[in-house]
Scaffold this motif. Structure first.
Motif, PDB file in Angstrom:
ATOM      1  N   LEU A  59      23.777   7.222 -31.928  1.00 14.48           N
ATOM      2  CA  LEU A  59      22.510   6.554 -31.695  1.00 14.48           C
ATOM      3  C   LEU A  59      22.801   5.111 -31.327  1.00 14.48           C
ATOM      4  O   LEU A  59      23.669   4.477 -31.948  1.00 14.48           O
ATOM      5  N   PHE A  60      22.095   4.589 -30.341  1.00 16.93           N
ATOM      6  CA  PHE A  60      22.246   3.175 -30.019  1.00 16.93           C
ATOM      7  C   PHE A  60      20.893   2.633 -29.560  1.00 16.93           C
ATOM      8  O   PHE A  60      20.096   3.334 -28.923  1.00 16.93           O
ATOM      9  N   PRO A  61      20.591   1.390 -29.919  1.00 13.09           N
ATOM     10  CA  PRO A  61      19.275   0.817 -29.608  1.00 13.09           C
ATOM     11  C   PRO A  61      19.123   0.526 -28.126  1.00 13.09           C
ATOM     12  O   PRO A  61      20.086   0.209 -27.436  1.00 13.09           O
ATOM     13  N   LEU A  62      17.899   0.645 -27.653  1.00 10.29           N
ATOM     14  CA  LEU A  62      17.588   0.282 -26.273  1.00 10.29           C
ATOM     15  C   LEU A  62      17.577  -1.239 -26.158  1.00 10.29           C
ATOM     16  O   LEU A  62      16.944  -1.929 -26.958  1.00 10.29           O
ATOM     17  N   GLN A  63      18.276  -1.756 -25.160  1.00  4.42           N
ATOM     18  CA  GLN A  63      18.454  -3.192 -25.029  1.00  4.42           C
ATOM     19  C   GLN A  63      17.534  -3.767 -23.946  1.00  4.42           C
ATOM     20  O   GLN A  63      16.660  -3.079 -23.419  1.00  4.42           O
ATOM     21  N   HIS A  64      17.743  -5.046 -23.652  1.00  2.00           N
ATOM     22  CA  HIS A  64      17.048  -5.770 -22.594  1.00  2.00           C
ATOM     23  C   HIS A  64      15.537  -5.829 -22.819  1.00  2.00           C
ATOM     24  O   HIS A  64      14.736  -5.715 -21.885  1.00  2.00           O
ATOM     25  N   GLY A  65      15.159  -5.986 -24.087  1.00  2.00           N
ATOM     26  CA  GLY A  65      13.744  -6.239 -24.385  1.00  2.00           C
ATOM     27  C   GLY A  65      12.823  -5.047 -24.242  1.00  2.00           C
ATOM     28  O   GLY A  65      11.612  -5.224 -24.030  1.00  2.00           O
ATOM     29  N   VAL A  66      13.346  -3.833 -24.337  1.00  3.83           N
ATOM     30  CA  VAL A  66      12.511  -2.641 -24.235  1.00  3.83           C
ATOM     31  C   VAL A  66      11.578  -2.563 -25.450  1.00  3.83           C
ATOM     32  O   VAL A  66      12.008  -2.755 -26.591  1.00  3.83           O
ATOM     33  N   THR A  67      10.306  -2.298 -25.224  1.00  6.34           N
ATOM     34  CA  THR A  67       9.315  -2.179 -26.300  1.00  6.34           C
ATOM     35  C   THR A  67       8.731  -0.773 -26.307  1.00  6.34           C
ATOM     36  O   THR A  67       8.948   0.031 -25.392  1.00  6.34           O
ATOM     37  N   LEU A  68       7.943  -0.477 -27.353  1.00  9.37           N
ATOM     38  CA  LEU A  68       7.325   0.840 -27.454  1.00  9.37           C
ATOM     39  C   LEU A  68       6.348   1.075 -26.314  1.00  9.37           C
ATOM     40  O   LEU A  68       6.214   2.200 -25.808  1.00  9.37           O
ATOM     41  N   ASP A  69       5.670   0.027 -25.887  1.00  6.32           N
ATOM     42  CA  ASP A  69       4.726   0.189 -24.778  1.00  6.32           C
ATOM     43  C   ASP A  69       5.438   0.585 -23.482  1.00  6.32           C
ATOM     44  O   ASP A  69       4.872   1.300 -22.646  1.00  6.32           O
ATOM     45  N   ASP A  70       6.676   0.099 -23.326  1.00  6.26           N
ATOM     46  CA  ASP A  70       7.431   0.464 -22.118  1.00  6.26           C
ATOM     47  C   ASP A  70       7.738   1.951 -22.068  1.00  6.26           C
ATOM     48  O   ASP A  70       7.960   2.524 -20.982  1.00  6.26           O
ATOM     49  N   LEU A  71       7.773   2.595 -23.234  1.00  5.53           N
ATOM     50  CA  LEU A  71       8.142   4.011 -23.293  1.00  5.53           C
ATOM     51  C   LEU A  71       6.932   4.936 -23.192  1.00  5.53           C
ATOM     52  O   LEU A  71       7.095   6.164 -23.161  1.00  5.53           O
ATOM     53  N   LYS A  72       5.760   4.372 -23.157  1.00 10.79           N
ATOM     54  CA  LYS A  72       4.547   5.196 -23.077  1.00 10.79           C
ATOM     55  C   LYS A  72       4.274   5.577 -21.621  1.00 10.79           C
ATOM     56  O   LYS A  72       3.295   5.128 -21.006  1.00 10.79           O
ATOM     57  N   CYS A  73       5.162   6.362 -21.077  1.00 10.04           N
ATOM     58  CA  CYS A  73       5.069   6.728 -19.669  1.00 10.04           C
ATOM     59  C   CYS A  73       5.068   8.237 -19.456  1.00 10.04           C
ATOM     60  O   CYS A  73       5.099   8.701 -18.314  1.00 10.04           O
ATOM     61  N   SER A  74       5.053   9.005 -20.533  1.00 15.42           N
ATOM     62  CA  SER A  74       5.131  10.460 -20.386  1.00 15.42           C
ATOM     63  C   SER A  74       3.913  11.016 -19.645  1.00 15.42           C
ATOM     64  O   SER A  74       4.032  11.947 -18.830  1.00 15.42           O
ATOM     65  N   TYR A  75       2.724  10.445 -19.899  1.00 12.41           N
ATOM     66  CA  TYR A  75       1.514  10.917 -19.225  1.00 12.41           C
ATOM     67  C   TYR A  75       1.622  10.682 -17.725  1.00 12.41           C
ATOM     68  O   TYR A  75       1.284  11.549 -16.910  1.00 12.41           O
ATOM     69  N   GLU A  76       2.123   9.491 -17.344  1.00 14.56           N
ATOM     70  CA  GLU A  76       2.259   9.161 -15.930  1.00 14.56           C
ATOM     71  C   GLU A  76       3.287  10.068 -15.263  1.00 14.56           C
ATOM     72  O   GLU A  76       3.099  10.529 -14.119  1.00 14.56           O
ATOM     73  N   LEU A  77       4.398  10.342 -15.957  1.00 11.49           N
ATOM     74  CA  LEU A  77       5.424  11.234 -15.399  1.00 11.49           C
ATOM     75  C   LEU A  77       4.900  12.655 -15.224  1.00 11.49           C
ATOM     76  O   LEU A  77       5.196  13.325 -14.230  1.00 11.49           O
ATOM     77  N   TRP A  78       4.121  13.121 -16.177  1.00  9.15           N
ATOM     78  CA  TRP A  78       3.592  14.479 -16.093  1.00  9.15           C
ATOM     79  C   TRP A  78       2.564  14.601 -14.962  1.00  9.15           C
ATOM     80  O   TRP A  78       2.474  15.636 -14.301  1.00  9.15           O
ATOM     81  N   LYS A  79       1.823  13.555 -14.709  1.00  5.14           N
ATOM     82  CA  LYS A  79       0.844  13.575 -13.625  1.00  5.14           C
ATOM     83  C   LYS A  79       1.499  13.808 -12.263  1.00  5.14           C
ATOM     84  O   LYS A  79       0.910  14.402 -11.372  1.00  5.14           O
ATOM     85  N   LYS A  80       2.753  13.308 -12.132  1.00  6.21           N
ATOM     86  CA  LYS A  80       3.428  13.384 -10.841  1.00  6.21           C
ATOM     87  C   LYS A  80       4.588  14.373 -10.840  1.00  6.21           C
ATOM     88  O   LYS A  80       5.361  14.428  -9.891  1.00  6.21           O
ATOM     89  N   SER A  81       4.718  15.127 -11.912  1.00  4.70           N
ATOM     90  CA  SER A  81       5.827  16.077 -12.013  1.00  4.70           C
ATOM     91  C   SER A  81       5.601  17.263 -11.087  1.00  4.70           C
ATOM     92  O   SER A  81       4.486  17.798 -10.963  1.00  4.70           O
ATOM     93  N   ARG A  82       6.663  17.737 -10.484  1.00 11.12           N
ATOM     94  CA  ARG A  82       6.567  18.881  -9.575  1.00 11.12           C
ATOM     95  C   ARG A  82       6.313  20.189 -10.316  1.00 11.12           C
ATOM     96  O   ARG A  82       5.885  21.177  -9.719  1.00 11.12           O
ATOM     97  N   ILE A  83       6.619  20.230 -11.607  1.00  7.35           N
ATOM     98  CA  ILE A  83       6.386  21.457 -12.373  1.00  7.35           C
ATOM     99  C   ILE A  83       4.983  21.483 -12.973  1.00  7.35           C
ATOM    100  O   ILE A  83       4.617  22.443 -13.649  1.00  7.35           O
TER     101      ILE A  83
END
Length: 438
Positions: A308-332
């Motif tokens: 396990l290693f922490p996400l660097q360069h100032g990554v926040t929880l809000d930055d990771l809230k992208c699953s909905y956007e990815l699913w909207k444009k997913s080919r599957i």
């Protein structure tokens, strides 16, 4: 012959034949603080080497002089050892409270520098004793000047060179220090000095542990290293008796302490939801049984390791809230929004080209820099002289370089060569991060 000087000397010696001797005079003027700045005292102190050498020329006092010097050196070195074993020196290692930082930050080079700074006379003495064949003898010329003479016989030098040439363990370290631009003789000398330094650190560590059992940082590190290499317990106990390792029980205490810390670090990092997970398979051959013709046993064990290693360069929880956007444009996704598919060629247009005096594209300039870098660092020795003339490549969108701490997870009894094994490995690794196994 200076007769006038001899007559004055005889006259002075006659004055000491009565009630006051020359030895009493010297002891008195050197002991009394009020004579500390007297010219005679300053002259005596400035010519100490010549005076001591003159004493050594008299056979009747030679043994006493050696005894005095030996006692002085022993007391001075013992005092330096007593300073090294103090808690504030930083050399104490507690197996019950072992910390991962102690292992990660342990460096033999730093230990050697600190010992040399805190115990210079002991360090210099060990240097002489470990290089006795190369020690030069001191000679005193008339007038009290101390000069060095002597050297290493040619047959000794040849024998040493042959021995050190066979020691290849330090080759990478030496090349890293010297840039692989030194002669073979210089490399042999680097090997010799590096191993002598290592041996001095080991000797001082044994002396410290013999004086104070808690001053055992080196033996603690070596004990954990022996355990990690599956050294037999008899070997570890033998090394512990010598002073080069901690006992088997102490090693187990240190491992329990480190494991508990690692578990807490895993939970803290996993529950932050800002961690990246990585896992891989590894195999262990457990030769615990002897196979026979009638009964064959598969001793190869397939396991999974995790990190396990922490996400660097100032990554926040809000930055990771992208699953909905990815699913909207997913080919599957059968209900995905229609969008133009992107390919790797679209990446080439992210940074627009600009005119450059060399008339080379950005890609060509980087390839040119890489070619010159490899040529000067790894090519023929002639090109090494041009290293300083190579400029750094142009920065476009630089990602800052940061040190990422890594926390090791417990090994998992999972064979991830199958789909089911991969799912099980992910479940168990996530469970360690969220403390779901306790």
């Amino acid at each position: 012959m200076d007769f006038s000087r001899d007559r004055r000397l005889d006259a002075i010696l006659e004055t000491f034949q009565n009630d006051f001797s020359l030895s009493q005079l010297i002891v008195t003027v050197l002991s009394e603080p009020r004579y500390g700045s007297h010219p005679t005292v300053r002259d005596l102190l400035a010519n100490t080497d010549g005076i001591v050498h003159a004493f050594s020329l008299h056979k009747s006092s030679h043994s006493k002089l050696l005894d005095w010097a030996s006692d002085a050196v022993k007391e001075e070195c013992a005092g330096e050892i007593r300073e090294l074993v103090k808690v504030e020196s930083g050399w104490h290692f507690s197996a019950l409270h072992a910390k991962s930082e102690q292992i990660e930050n342990f460096r033999i080079e730093e230990m050697a520098l600190k010992i040399e700074a805190d115990a210079p006379r002991l360090w210099a003495l060990l240097d002489v004793l470990l290089s006795a064949r190369m020690t030069k003898k001191a000679q005193v010329k008339s007038g009290g000047d101390v000069v060095m003479s002597g050297g290493v016989p040619e047959e000794w030098e040849s024998e040493d060179s042959e021995y050190w040439a066979q020691v290849d363990d330090l080759e990478g370290i030496i090349d890293g220090i010297t840039g692989n631009q030194v002669s073979r003789a210089a490399k042999l000398d680097f090997r010799r000095q590096a191993l002598i330094t290592l041996r001095k650190v080991v000797i001082v560590s044994i002396l410290k542990k013999s004086t104070n059992q808690k001053a055992n940082s080196l033996s603690g590190m070596l004990g954990l290293f022996l355990h990690s290499t599956h050294a037999p317990e008899k070997v570890i106990e033998t090394m512990a008796q010598i002073g080069l390792s901690i006992s088997v029980d102490a090693i187990h205490d240190a491992i329990h302490s480190l494991s508990a810390q690692s578990g807490r670090a895993l939970q803290c990092l996993g529950q932050s939801l800002l961690a990246a997970y990585a896992y891989d398979n590894f195999d262990i051959n457990l030769k615990s049984t002897v196979p026979t013709a009638q009964k064959s046993v598969d001793t190869l064990k397939h396991l999974t390791s995790g990190l396990l290693f922490p996400l660097q360069h100032g990554v926040t929880l809000d930055d990771l809230k992208c699953s909905y956007e990815l699913w909207k444009k997913s080919r599957i996704n059968p209900y995905a929004e229609s969008c133009t598919a992107k390919t790797w060629k679209d990446l080439l247009a992210i940074h627009q080209e600009s005119h450059h005096p060399s008339n080379l594209s950005r890609r060509d300039r980087f390839n040119s820099w890489k070619f010159l870098q490899d040529l000067c660092h790894h090519g023929p020795a002639y090109f090494a002289q041009f290293k300083s003339q190579i400029r750094d490549p142009d920065v476009i969108d630089q990602i800052p370089v940061v040190k990422t701490p890594v926390v090791a997870a417990s090994a998992m009894d999972v064979n991830n060569s199958t789909v089911a094994g991969n799912i099980q490995a992910i479940e168990k690794l996530m469970a360690q991060g969220y403390d779901l196994l306790s």
